[in-house]
Design a protein around this motif. Sequence first.
Motif, mmCIF file in Angstrom:
data_model
loop_
_atom_site.group_PDB
_atom_site.id
_atom_site.type_symbol
_atom_site.label_atom_id
_atom_site.label_comp_id
_atom_site.label_asym_id
_atom_site.label_seq_id
_atom_site.Cartn_x
_atom_site.Cartn_y
_atom_site.Cartn_z
ATOM 1 N N LEU A 23 11.726 -0.569 -11.009
ATOM 2 C CA LEU A 23 10.908 -1.755 -11.162
ATOM 3 C C LEU A 23 9.460 -1.298 -11.069
ATOM 4 C CD1 LEU A 23 10.587 -4.849 -11.291
ATOM 5 C CD2 LEU A 23 10.646 -4.828 -8.788
ATOM 6 N N VAL A 24 8.691 -1.538 -12.109
ATOM 7 C CA VAL A 24 7.306 -1.079 -12.147
ATOM 8 C C VAL A 24 6.421 -2.082 -11.417
ATOM 9 C CG1 VAL A 24 5.358 -0.557 -13.659
ATOM 10 C CG2 VAL A 24 7.646 0.228 -14.262
ATOM 11 N N LYS A 25 5.715 -1.581 -10.392
ATOM 12 C CA LYS A 25 4.789 -2.397 -9.610
ATOM 13 C C LYS A 25 3.459 -1.637 -9.546
ATOM 14 C CE LYS A 25 3.994 -4.386 -5.116
ATOM 15 N NZ LYS A 25 3.813 -3.860 -3.794
ATOM 16 N N THR A 26 2.398 -2.240 -10.076
ATOM 17 C CA THR A 26 1.125 -1.518 -10.157
ATOM 18 C C THR A 26 0.016 -2.093 -9.291
ATOM 19 O OG1 THR A 26 0.430 -2.802 -12.073
ATOM 20 C CG2 THR A 26 1.623 -0.748 -12.501
ATOM 21 N N GLN A 27 0.104 -3.344 -8.929
ATOM 22 C CA GLN A 27 -0.941 -3.955 -8.102
ATOM 23 C C GLN A 27 -0.576 -3.781 -6.640
ATOM 24 O OE1 GLN A 27 -4.063 -5.405 -8.878
ATOM 25 N NE2 GLN A 27 -4.152 -5.072 -6.680
ATOM 26 N N GLY A 28 -1.387 -3.009 -5.944
ATOM 27 C CA GLY A 28 -1.171 -2.838 -4.519
ATOM 28 C C GLY A 28 -2.025 -3.804 -3.733
ATOM 29 N N LYS A 29 -1.983 -3.686 -2.428
ATOM 30 C CA LYS A 29 -2.827 -4.522 -1.579
ATOM 31 C C LYS A 29 -4.288 -4.118 -1.696
ATOM 32 C CE LYS A 29 0.834 -5.373 1.755
ATOM 33 N NZ LYS A 29 1.366 -5.059 3.079
ATOM 34 N N VAL A 30 -4.523 -2.830 -1.955
ATOM 35 C CA VAL A 30 -5.884 -2.302 -2.035
ATOM 36 C C VAL A 30 -6.195 -1.751 -3.424
ATOM 37 C CG1 VAL A 30 -7.501 -0.593 -1.075
ATOM 38 C CG2 VAL A 30 -5.837 -1.732 0.427
ATOM 39 N N HIS A 31 -5.304 -0.950 -3.964
ATOM 40 C CA HIS A 31 -5.573 -0.246 -5.225
ATOM 41 C C HIS A 31 -4.719 -0.788 -6.368
ATOM 42 C CE1 HIS A 31 -7.978 2.691 -3.087
ATOM 43 N NE2 HIS A 31 -6.973 2.896 -2.241
ATOM 44 N N ASP A 32 -5.356 -1.013 -7.503
ATOM 45 C CA ASP A 32 -4.657 -1.393 -8.736
ATOM 46 C C ASP A 32 -4.480 -0.121 -9.553
ATOM 47 O OD1 ASP A 32 -3.782 -2.277 -11.201
ATOM 48 O OD2 ASP A 32 -5.334 -3.804 -11.436
ATOM 49 N N ILE A 33 -3.311 0.506 -9.420
ATOM 50 C CA ILE A 33 -3.118 1.798 -10.062
ATOM 51 C C ILE A 33 -3.023 1.701 -11.582
ATOM 52 C CG2 ILE A 33 -2.233 3.008 -8.038
ATOM 53 C CD1 ILE A 33 0.612 2.524 -9.080
ATOM 54 N N GLN A 34 -2.654 0.537 -12.109
ATOM 55 C CA GLN A 34 -2.617 0.376 -13.570
ATOM 56 C C GLN A 34 -4.031 0.424 -14.135
ATOM 57 O OE1 GLN A 34 0.368 0.057 -15.610
ATOM 58 N NE2 GLN A 34 -1.224 0.809 -16.976
ATOM 59 N N ALA A 35 -4.971 -0.223 -13.480
ATOM 60 C CA ALA A 35 -6.366 -0.210 -13.938
ATOM 61 C C ALA A 35 -6.935 1.209 -13.885
ATOM 62 C CB ALA A 35 -7.213 -1.167 -13.098
ATOM 63 N N ILE A 53 3.213 3.797 -14.849
ATOM 64 C CA ILE A 53 2.870 4.132 -13.464
ATOM 65 C C ILE A 53 3.378 3.029 -12.554
ATOM 66 C CG2 ILE A 53 0.576 3.062 -13.600
ATOM 67 C CD1 ILE A 53 -0.366 5.509 -11.811
ATOM 68 N N THR A 54 3.775 3.412 -11.356
ATOM 69 C CA THR A 54 4.251 2.436 -10.377
ATOM 70 C C THR A 54 4.022 2.981 -8.974
ATOM 71 O OG1 THR A 54 6.108 1.025 -9.741
ATOM 72 C CG2 THR A 54 6.647 3.306 -10.286
ATOM 73 N N TRP A 55 3.985 2.057 -8.029
ATOM 74 C CA TRP A 55 4.017 2.463 -6.633
ATOM 75 C C TRP A 55 5.448 2.873 -6.316
ATOM 76 C CZ3 TRP A 55 -0.283 3.379 -4.207
ATOM 77 C CH2 TRP A 55 -1.433 2.673 -4.514
ATOM 78 N N ILE A 81 5.209 7.806 -13.660
ATOM 79 C CA ILE A 81 4.439 8.348 -12.543
ATOM 80 C C ILE A 81 4.659 7.424 -11.357
ATOM 81 C CG2 ILE A 81 2.107 8.741 -11.644
ATOM 82 C CD1 ILE A 81 1.302 9.377 -14.593
ATOM 83 N N ARG A 82 5.044 8.002 -10.223
ATOM 84 C CA ARG A 82 5.195 7.235 -8.990
ATOM 85 C C ARG A 82 4.120 7.688 -8.013
ATOM 86 N NH1 ARG A 82 10.484 8.321 -10.275
ATOM 87 N NH2 ARG A 82 11.822 6.491 -10.531
ATOM 88 N N ILE A 83 3.451 6.715 -7.420
ATOM 89 C CA ILE A 83 2.425 7.003 -6.417
ATOM 90 C C ILE A 83 2.959 6.548 -5.059
ATOM 91 C CG2 ILE A 83 0.040 6.535 -5.696
ATOM 92 C CD1 ILE A 83 0.318 8.164 -8.344
ATOM 93 N N HIS A 84 2.818 7.417 -4.064
ATOM 94 C CA HIS A 84 3.348 7.119 -2.736
ATOM 95 C C HIS A 84 2.682 5.856 -2.188
ATOM 96 C CE1 HIS A 84 4.582 7.501 1.409
ATOM 97 N NE2 HIS A 84 5.384 8.489 1.059
ATOM 98 N N PRO A 85 3.465 4.926 -1.636
ATOM 99 C CA PRO A 85 2.894 3.665 -1.150
ATOM 100 C C PRO A 85 1.889 3.834 -0.009
ATOM 101 C CG PRO A 85 5.210 3.838 -0.537
ATOM 102 C CD PRO A 85 4.916 4.968 -1.479
#
Length: 162
Positions: A23-35, A53-55, A81-85
Amino acid sequence: LSSEDWSGNDYIKENPDGGRRTLVKTQGKVHDIQAIFDRLNQEHFGGKIKAQITWGRHGCKNVPRKRSILFGTYSSFELLIRIHPAMDSERVPEFFVEHVIHHEMLHEVLPPVLGSGRKWIIHHEKFRSAEAATPSYPRAIQWEKEFSRKVFYGQAALQEQV
């Protein structure tokens, strides 16, 4: 086998990804990794990066915590691409998140090369040169050396208390 001919299939056979759906999730609480991804894709890659890209997922509470974390991963099999939460924190500056995302994007355009002894070299000379050529590289590496252990291990300790 040259890097131009490399399709990823040989590397995948040696390092299967499991083919799990994500499940692709890009908007975090602080960082918008898609942007961040979209901007880097245009600025550094001419919009050619096809990966999503996703968290990443938070770890399981019943599994012992590792002594280190991977800031990000790239799957050529999933084009993901997965970014560590743990990176989604006010304590992690955006320039460092950008550095990690850029690093993972490089994996798509500079795949592993077969080195001597038939071992895959993931971060080969061409890869390292391209990574170091970005203007934010020295600042990101300096931040990682000075602060990442304090930030990420402090954050992990806080998460365990919750």
